[in-house]
Design a protein around this motif. Structure first.
Motif, PDB file in Angstrom:
ATOM      1  N   PRO B  31      -3.711 -10.592   6.404  1.00 54.11           N
ATOM      2  CA  PRO B  31      -4.789  -9.624   6.215  1.00 54.11           C
ATOM      3  C   PRO B  31      -6.018  -9.996   7.048  1.00 54.11           C
ATOM      4  N   ALA B  32      -6.712  -8.985   7.541  1.00 54.13           N
ATOM      5  CA  ALA B  32      -7.924  -9.214   8.333  1.00 54.13           C
ATOM      6  C   ALA B  32      -9.069  -9.646   7.433  1.00 54.13           C
ATOM      7  N   LEU B 351       1.697  -9.350  -1.219  1.00 53.90           N
ATOM      8  CA  LEU B 351       1.519  -8.206  -0.315  1.00 53.90           C
ATOM      9  C   LEU B 351       2.579  -7.138  -0.569  1.00 53.90           C
ATOM     10  N   MET B 354       1.851  -4.751  -3.494  1.00 56.77           N
ATOM     11  CA  MET B 354       0.678  -3.866  -3.510  1.00 56.77           C
ATOM     12  C   MET B 354       1.047  -2.394  -3.593  1.00 56.77           C
ATOM     13  N   ILE B 364      -6.762   2.152  -3.286  1.00 58.43           N
ATOM     14  CA  ILE B 364      -7.025   1.888  -1.870  1.00 58.43           C
ATOM     15  C   ILE B 364      -7.362   3.172  -1.111  1.00 58.43           C
ATOM     16  N   TYR B 365      -6.654   4.255  -1.436  1.00 56.30           N
ATOM     17  CA  TYR B 365      -6.721   5.419  -0.551  1.00 56.30           C
ATOM     18  C   TYR B 365      -7.500   6.621  -1.096  1.00 56.30           C
TER      19      TYR B 365
ATOM     20  N   ILE D 219      -4.199   4.100   9.972  1.00 61.04           N
ATOM     21  CA  ILE D 219      -2.839   3.837   9.481  1.00 61.04           C
ATOM     22  C   ILE D 219      -1.891   3.713  10.674  1.00 61.04           C
ATOM     23  N   SER D 349       4.231   3.845   6.081  1.00 60.14           N
ATOM     24  CA  SER D 349       3.084   3.321   6.824  1.00 60.14           C
ATOM     25  C   SER D 349       1.895   3.071   5.904  1.00 60.14           C
ATOM     26  N   LEU D 350       1.686   3.976   4.980  1.00 59.18           N
ATOM     27  CA  LEU D 350       0.586   3.780   4.030  1.00 59.18           C
ATOM     28  C   LEU D 350       0.826   2.537   3.180  1.00 59.18           C
ATOM     29  N   LEU D 351       2.057   2.353   2.749  1.00 59.79           N
ATOM     30  CA  LEU D 351       2.366   1.181   1.922  1.00 59.79           C
ATOM     31  C   LEU D 351       2.252  -0.106   2.740  1.00 59.79           C
ATOM     32  N   MET D 352       2.748  -0.093   3.968  1.00 63.78           N
ATOM     33  CA  MET D 352       2.648  -1.274   4.831  1.00 63.78           C
ATOM     34  C   MET D 352       1.191  -1.636   5.100  1.00 63.78           C
ATOM     35  N   ASN D 353       0.342  -0.643   5.090  1.00 61.97           N
ATOM     36  CA  ASN D 353      -1.063  -0.841   5.446  1.00 61.97           C
ATOM     37  C   ASN D 353      -1.897  -1.449   4.316  1.00 61.97           C
ATOM     38  N   MET D 354      -1.301  -1.505   3.102  1.00 58.75           N
ATOM     39  CA  MET D 354      -2.102  -1.935   1.951  1.00 58.75           C
ATOM     40  C   MET D 354      -2.525  -3.398   2.027  1.00 58.75           C
ATOM     41  N   GLY D 355      -1.843  -4.159   2.874  1.00 61.02           N
ATOM     42  CA  GLY D 355      -2.251  -5.551   3.044  1.00 61.02           C
ATOM     43  C   GLY D 355      -3.073  -5.763   4.306  1.00 61.02           C
ATOM     44  N   ALA D 356      -3.657  -4.693   4.837  1.00 58.20           N
ATOM     45  CA  ALA D 356      -4.334  -4.814   6.131  1.00 58.20           C
ATOM     46  C   ALA D 356      -5.564  -5.702   6.087  1.00 58.20           C
ATOM     47  N   LYS D 357      -6.274  -5.688   4.973  1.00 56.57           N
ATOM     48  CA  LYS D 357      -7.468  -6.543   4.950  1.00 56.57           C
ATOM     49  C   LYS D 357      -7.662  -7.212   3.595  1.00 56.57           C
ATOM     50  N   TYR D 360      -8.710  -5.322   0.479  1.00 60.86           N
ATOM     51  CA  TYR D 360      -7.734  -4.582  -0.321  1.00 60.86           C
ATOM     52  C   TYR D 360      -7.078  -5.506  -1.348  1.00 60.86           C
ATOM     53  N   LEU D 361      -6.779  -6.742  -0.952  1.00 62.43           N
ATOM     54  CA  LEU D 361      -6.210  -7.678  -1.925  1.00 62.43           C
ATOM     55  C   LEU D 361      -7.178  -7.901  -3.082  1.00 62.43           C
TER      56      LEU D 361
END
Lengths: 366, 366, 366, 366
Positions: B31-32, B351, B354, B364-365, D219, D349-357, D360-361
């Motif tokens: 994660p960023a 992860l 989530m 999140i969205y 996304i 893609s939305l689900l994969m993106n949930m750990g982007a930052k 979000y965690l």
């Protein structure tokens, strides 16, 4: 989280709940040209069935498998093989009560925390019935292995304090007695022990052993995809398994290099072999050409009629006693599940290995 | 066969041989926004280094890590983090001899069978040095966990016949002595035992224990991706591990349901907790909110100076004695590797989880 | 989100930013025994370099590749091949300004939305420099293909309004002129057109075509993993590609079944062949034995010196003019990237296909 | 080769042949708590059915879906959702003849080359019927999207030479006429054109367009897992699709940077928006907050009654005329398939993106 798929090339996805309409598996990536019929699968499923054993659940399911796709004129076509087993003996009312509390030793609490609610009927997806789909898929993997001369055999090593006598080991016997013990005397003692447990409204655990013969050397990978790591995962993924060890397993902790190392020797015919097999047939993550041998520890059935303490969803501490149709011991019915999971791992490893060297590409493509 | 990658969302790919130019890992999916610098990683790498311990290899590598990508202005950017550790102390001539034979207890034979030949210098890809890359990647995972209040702690439980006294357990002590034992007296006894082994040109095994605190309940999946199955795979993928058990592990085989089940109770503050922890913190494949606890059995170092029998590539039986810079025991240096692998599994599981429920997507969205 | 890996068995993970220390790739799953040296890779990397072309960036990187692992005594060992290319000509100060606004046609805004911030130097991970790692990995795949008699050739079909004359097609010519056009006259016209664009502080787009010869029939899958679907993904994953078509592509929309179908015929020697190739060498997701042929549309370089409108991170609308070292056209440098991505897909498909039928398992394992 | 699975977290595996017992899909990784019943799925399946259109196959299947698992008390549970559609109108005898030859434009030859033989009945796994399973799974993905305010709409842009008039665009109209054209007049013209084709025993192709509204920016990934690359793969994986383009697509080849770039602007309310949408809603692999817009080229149905040349399995050139129940045009029935595939990609893609930052965690776990 998509957690119901195993395998990279020989890829199995299972589905189904204990008290839903059906259970099943989709086997994608099975090589084309394997002779396959429903009877091939039924044989293994029947070994998993409780039968008339008094040490198994009284829920009687025929566990009849249907092949819905992927087989044509008696052979696999290379396309996904869909397997379905209808549930016929659900008695959901048995379970209405457990909707409200968390059974000790079960996944109930985890489900509620993860998903917010759960299909509480018979444990839903966490039921032992889920393993029927594993066995059905594993039966196909087993046929692939057998065609290459590889065999997988599991059996009950111990039930509670009763272990088999290795001197009396007879794998055929393990296919005959209801406890899957390769030692008739031990099976008898274990039966007596289990009757005692049942009389006490309690349950018992045990150990399953499994061996693989005919595995060619060099299969598996050297880092994360070690063959023993994948076997370990597959076996640990069977509900109730709490430990996995290969070869000498935990006893290596007390041994020395000089006694734990297996000397390589030249066998008759000039092939490389090993004088001993402390490794359990896998070295550095790759098969070493010897018999693969591992063990799994199975916990006692958590559903017991004996009174236990727990909490309900309203946050109150309560006393419960779980009735219903539960196996007093999981071990004998898990034996064929261990074989199935082993077969799934081995076939996938063999397929993954086919690109190991340029010479193999030449053999197929030039 | 691509076997050097672990994880689905937090995905680590390692590379490098013992005597190549360098070793490294690519961590994709971190994660960023995580603060990260080389020192964060170096701390764990330094725990893996042999240091001046007489019980570890005399090959001295600085194991200095470089972050080559994925970090900008002190924080992870979400893009792949490339980590590299240069090899500086290769002495390949030590190994020219082993090119010609198969060392007992090693992967040499498997490599030849799988790939047709091998990089024999120091075991190549199968060297313990490969774990440096795991530890470097694990250090990043550990930072993610710590930021969520989760901690992972491993230590040496036993070396040969010497076990720690649980009454004297002191995790701080395990960070001080060279054997990573949380009991100074046991460490002293184990040292004496190891000196004996070394005098005898032999090596020893042992057991590592690991616990995780602060893990939220409901993480992991209920079928093939059980949290304990993934931990088992990750730990079994460390070279020399021959067994894995969680909670009561193999001892469940002898217990009964009534004693193995953990009663749920209401803890102070009204949260659900467990009166005991036989499960080791995981039920039905999902974390249950208790401490996660597991054990790994480590075999004795296979490279020993003591004379052994083996065969060479020409098919002759020979006697060998392996010299070089080998650890007489793997256990202490594997402790931090166990922590690293555990961290990798836990972060990926968090992860993956989530998307477990619609409510999380809304958070999140929407 | 782990998005920097491609392939199932031949698996490539890339890393690196435009202005970081280095870029690289880890190639895991390459079959052992492939002769490989740095020069093999450098040849393709050199085709990607701007050279002294006035139609390419003035940033001069030597793009020298180092092989850090996975090769021993001149051959791949089957373990991960780590490739690294040091950045040497970063001039980050060029980019300090763009940190504050979103360049039209670039990923800047997406990065900020996804990760909360970004490495703005030269586009960070979204830079065209990222493709150097693809080309390096692709060079290895290309060697595997070539050893099986398969060749991949891409070239510039058009730049702006200037298309090649198919009558003058000469693939050798495309390796000589700076625009990679297989038609010297068209290249000259395109040069004139580009000079015009540059004089106008603007940029141009174009079309790349690619063909594959020697591909055996039956490779690819019939559902989600269709060979053309995987090629499409790989090509669309190259920055600036906005369209992909195979065979007759979009023109099929206006054709009829009778003219679009390719009649099967018996070629000399008795093998099955096709009278025409509207399909572009793939039918139903599997190669059909004909030349594979596809096209990709490349948008004009979004970084232009011409004044544009955009917004900054403070939410203000501003006018910008982007200076720096940008290619006025992406097409010629993307030609070798298209070849590289194609090679990666084909090798992985060939490896995935090795378990297609039982007969192949017999060839390898019996 | 396991090629019937799509998605990483929201993972769909389909199975089934045209003339087997049934078709189906297993949807693993759907978030728990989504309201779902069979009617939700049936609505989309019904849009795919030929109905009483004369421009569609005369094979009449009810395409009734059964949910076999994963739904409890009207909501998804987080466990695999198994969907099954029984085949009821197989007429395999229609196909006995094609067992012996390779139909032009079909996968027959590829199947034989790949697997050694094939289930020739109705094209087996390559039948258009396979898309029923995609649509069923896509219906679930669509419900997830809709709950987040995201909508997906596809329609017929052209059939043969007949294109819609964008000035008369009416998406509602496309749900009414049998050709799914959002322009009643064009639909009428296209009908006339199709009647002509049919009279000539021939078939026609066309173009489908699709747009997505409500997609949040950021996304998708920036390298191999670009959102447009994944959309491209998903759409190209639909049988008969020969081209994919996003935004201005192939026409970018002729445009300049200054006209192809979309200026960022500040919309009412102060949010970042774009003045134009040449990008088609995706920049650098990530959604940019604008409408996502793409197009797919569909080839003419390859099964035609008109006489064609081909070869049989004995290696003889023959003339054939294919009878049976075939659609003279694939386009209208593929419209909902395009929507379904798009939904699958977007949800994953939305689900994969949930750990982007890390933020979000924190939102989920702290």
């Amino acid at each position: 989280m998509a957690g119901s798929t195993i395998g990279n090339i020989f890829r199995v996805s299972t589905w189904g709940e204990s008290h839903g309409a059906a259970l099943g598996a989709v086997v994608d990536g099975c090589p084309a040209g394997l002779p396959l019929c429903e009877e091939d699968i039924q044989v293994l499923l029947d070994r998993r069935k409780p039968g008339d054993s008094k040490f198994a659940t009284q829920r009687k399911e025929s566990d009849t498998v249907e092949i819905l796709s992927g087989v044509f004129e008696g052979k696999t076509t290379g396309t996904p093989i869909s397997l379905m087993i209808r549930n016929t003996s659900q008695r959901s009312k048995d379970y209405s009560e457990i909707a409200e509390y968390y059974r000790p030793g079960h996944a109930d609490y985890g489900f509620d925390m993860k998903y917010g609610f759960r299909d509480y009927r018979g444990g839903g997806r966490s039921s032992g019935r889920e393993t029927a789909a594993r066995v059905a898929a594993g039966a196909i993997a087993m046929k692939v292995l057998n065609s290459l001369g590889i065999t997988v055999s599991a059996y009950t090593f111990s039930i509670g304090p009763v272990e088999i006598d290795r001197g009396s080991f007879d794998i055929e016997e393990s296919r005959k007695n209801k406890l899957c013990m390769p030692d008739a005397q031990a099976a008898e003692k274990a039966s007596a022990f289990l009757e005692e447990c049942m009389a006490d409204s309690d349950s018992a655990g045990g150990i399953i052993e499994c061996f693989v013969d005919g595995m060619m050397p060099g299969i598996g990978d050297t880092v994360f995809e070690k063959l023993d790591a994948n076997l370990g995962k597959a076996i640990m993924s069977i509900g109730a398994v709490k430990g996995f060890e290969i070869g000498d397993g935990f006893s290596v902790a007390g041994s020395r290099g000089s006694s734990n190392n297996d000397a390589f020797v030249i066998a008759e015919g000039g092939t490389v072999s090993k004088a001993t097999n402390h490794s359990g047939g896998i070295l550095g993550g790759m098969s070493d050409g010897s018999r693969i041998f591992f063990r799994a520890a199975i916990k006692p059935t958590p559903s017991i009629a004996k009174q236990q303490k727990t909490v309900n969803r309203s946050g109150e501490e309560i006393d419960i006693s779980i009735h219903g149709r539960h196996d007093p011991i999981i071990v004998p019915r898990a034996v064929v599940v261990v074989e199935a999971m082993t077969a799934l791992v081995l076939v996938d490893s063999l397929l993954m290995n086919m690109g190991a060297k340029m010479e193999y590409l030449d053999r197929i493509y030039r």
